[in-house]
Design an enzyme around this catalytic site. Structure first.
Site, PDB file in Angstrom:
ATOM      1  N   GLN A 156      33.257  36.996  47.384  1.00 40.51           N
ATOM      2  CA  GLN A 156      34.474  37.791  47.461  1.00 40.51           C
ATOM      3  C   GLN A 156      35.113  38.018  46.097  1.00 40.51           C
ATOM      4  OE1 GLN A 156      37.114  35.988  50.312  1.00 40.51           O
ATOM      5  NE2 GLN A 156      35.582  35.940  51.935  1.00 40.51           N
ATOM      6  N   VAL A 157      34.353  37.914  45.017  1.00 42.48           N
ATOM      7  CA  VAL A 157      34.883  38.127  43.678  1.00 42.48           C
ATOM      8  C   VAL A 157      34.793  39.613  43.348  1.00 42.48           C
ATOM      9  CG1 VAL A 157      34.668  37.572  41.241  1.00 42.48           C
ATOM     10  CG2 VAL A 157      34.206  35.823  42.963  1.00 42.48           C
ATOM     11  N   GLY A 191      43.193  38.221  36.137  1.00 45.93           N
ATOM     12  CA  GLY A 191      42.445  37.661  35.017  1.00 45.93           C
ATOM     13  C   GLY A 191      41.412  38.640  34.486  1.00 45.93           C
ATOM     14  N   ASP A 239      32.357  37.559  33.411  1.00 48.20           N
ATOM     15  CA  ASP A 239      31.409  36.541  32.940  1.00 48.20           C
ATOM     16  C   ASP A 239      30.309  36.256  33.950  1.00 48.20           C
ATOM     17  OD1 ASP A 239      32.852  35.256  34.905  1.00 48.20           O
ATOM     18  OD2 ASP A 239      32.988  33.370  33.823  1.00 48.20           O
ATOM     19  N   LYS A 240      30.122  37.168  34.919  1.00 47.48           N
ATOM     20  CA  LYS A 240      29.069  36.989  35.926  1.00 47.48           C
ATOM     21  C   LYS A 240      29.193  35.646  36.647  1.00 47.48           C
ATOM     22  CE  LYS A 240      27.461  40.864  34.404  1.00 47.48           C
ATOM     23  NZ  LYS A 240      27.779  42.118  35.114  1.00 47.48           N
ATOM     24  N   ASN A 241      30.448  35.209  36.822  1.00 45.19           N
ATOM     25  CA  ASN A 241      30.742  33.982  37.570  1.00 45.19           C
ATOM     26  C   ASN A 241      30.231  32.714  36.889  1.00 45.19           C
ATOM     27  OD1 ASN A 241      32.199  33.103  39.796  1.00 45.19           O
ATOM     28  ND2 ASN A 241      30.385  32.828  41.047  1.00 45.19           N
ATOM     29  N   ARG A 242      30.146  32.737  35.539  1.00 46.87           N
ATOM     30  CA  ARG A 242      29.728  31.519  34.831  1.00 46.87           C
ATOM     31  C   ARG A 242      30.825  30.459  34.861  1.00 46.87           C
ATOM     32  NH1 ARG A 242      28.268  35.385  31.067  1.00 46.87           N
ATOM     33  NH2 ARG A 242      30.051  34.807  29.775  1.00 46.87           N
ATOM     34  N   LEU A 277      43.722  37.396  47.533  1.00 46.34           N
ATOM     35  CA  LEU A 277      43.855  38.510  48.468  1.00 46.34           C
ATOM     36  C   LEU A 277      43.320  38.080  49.832  1.00 46.34           C
ATOM     37  CD1 LEU A 277      42.651  41.500  46.239  1.00 46.34           C
ATOM     38  CD2 LEU A 277      45.004  40.860  46.789  1.00 46.34           C
ATOM     39  N   SER A 298      43.869  34.749  42.252  1.00 46.35           N
ATOM     40  CA  SER A 298      42.637  33.986  42.046  1.00 46.35           C
ATOM     41  C   SER A 298      41.976  33.728  43.389  1.00 46.35           C
ATOM     42  CB  SER A 298      42.937  32.652  41.344  1.00 46.35           C
ATOM     43  OG  SER A 298      41.802  31.812  41.348  1.00 46.35           O
TER      44      SER A 298
END
Length: 338
Positions: free
Chosen positions: A281-282, A243, A247-250, A269, A224
């Site tokens: 950084q996602v 995971g 969800d486009k970071n919602r 990471l 995560s």
């Protein structure tokens, strides 16, 4: 005058019958009829694309079979030619070369947690399916291969894999599908990694091996970007959970909260320790998988990140960034001596 009247009436009737805005009863739609989200042609195009993606490995197998058959025909022709002449027999391929083409199984398990279905739209579920398919493909052709598992496999995801994707996942090698959640599957992973086909410690795992110490039992880590801990290396006999959330970071921090609620260790990471990023950084699930596979081969996080992270994110190794800053400083007029 009568013929003119009849002609006019006939013309009006004809025009009315060809009026594009006229509706027959069966063509009229009421408020209670839902408008389809996709046209038939768009739906067929989408299904063709998904079947093409899902059949990537099958096509690869067929190409190998055709190549094998072609080589066999050449071998037979060569053998026939040898009977009629003095053509020397070619040397056999080295065993090490054959092994290199197959890849090596290592005692690492990666679990894709698909327990977020209720939080995603249909197009996001489709995207997750494509990412899982690509992860499987990347793992199959990697030099060092990990065990793969899909947890919380059910609902719309399973319907999609069974229906549109025609159950092609059932022929995937080295992948296990479970309806149970990631905690239960992680416990099962300990058993298959300890078994006969669990894998051997090679590559970067061998370079950092401590199997007589803390690496003997391995660990379970939920990856995560919101974790305070940083992953410095992959350890033998360990399970890493990714995971499956598109969800486009919602939903911020959802994977981290999910892991903590089940008492599972989390880590991120080490992107910030090796790279300077111009954006968040996602990463996607298949990008995380590819980075881990690259590390298993090289043992170098910086190299693994540069191989995978898209250039549009503006990623740059910190060493290169420092070198560039030093060059700019040396070239600055303020540093010139008179």
């Amino acid at each position: 005058d009568t013929p003119k009247i009849l002609e006019t009436s006939h013309q009006e009737v004809t025009e009315e019958s060809h009026d594009p805005f006229s509706q027959h009863p069966e063509q009229q739609t009421g408020d209670d009829v839902a408008t389809p989200a996709l046209s038939k042609s768009a739906l067929k195009k989408q299904q063709r694309f998904e079947k093409w993606e899902a059949g990537r490995e099958d096509r690869k197998v067929k190409r190998k079979e055709k190549l094998k058959a072609k080589k066999e025909r050449r071998r037979e022709a060569f053998a026939q030619a040898r009977e009629n002449s003095d053509i020397p027999e070619p040397p056999p391929r080295e065993r090490s070369e054959r092994k290199a083409l197959l890849g090596t199984q290592v005692p690492i398990t990666v679990i894709f947690d698909c327990g977020f279905e209720d939080l995603m739209y249909d197009n996001e579920l489709k995207s997750l399916g494509v990412q899982i398919t690509r992860s499987y493909s990347d793992n199959r052709k990697a030099k060092y291969q990990s065990h793969l598992a899909i947890s919380s496999f059910g609902g719309k995801m399973k319907e999609r894999f069974d229906g549109i994707l025609a159950k092609q996942y059932t022929s995937w090698k080295g992948v296990r599908f479970f309806p149970e959640d990631f905690v239960d599957v992680a416990e099962k992973a300990r058993q298959w990694m300890a078994g006969a086909g669990g894998g051997v410690i090679e590559g970067a795992l061998e370079q950092h091996d401590d199997s007589n110490g803390e690496d003997a039992q391995g660990e379970i880590v939920y990856l995560s970007s919101d974790s305070d801990a940083t992953l410095d290396r992959l350890k033998p006999n360990s399970t890493y959970i990714i995971g499956g959330l598109v969800d486009k970071n919602r939903e911020k921090g959802l994977c981290h909260k999910r892991a903590c609620s089940r008492g599972i260790k989390t880590a991120k990471l080490p992107i910030g320790e090796f790279m300077k990023m111009n954006s968040r950084q996602v990463l996607t699930t298949n990008q995380v998988m590819e980075i881990m596979l690259n590390w298993l081969e090289s043992g170098d996080w910086g190299k693994a990140f540069m191989e995978v992270i898209p250039k549009r994110k503006g990623g740059q190794l910190l060493e290169d960034d420092k070198a560039g800053s030093a060059d700019e400083e040396m070239a600055s007029p303020l540093n010139e001596t008179s």
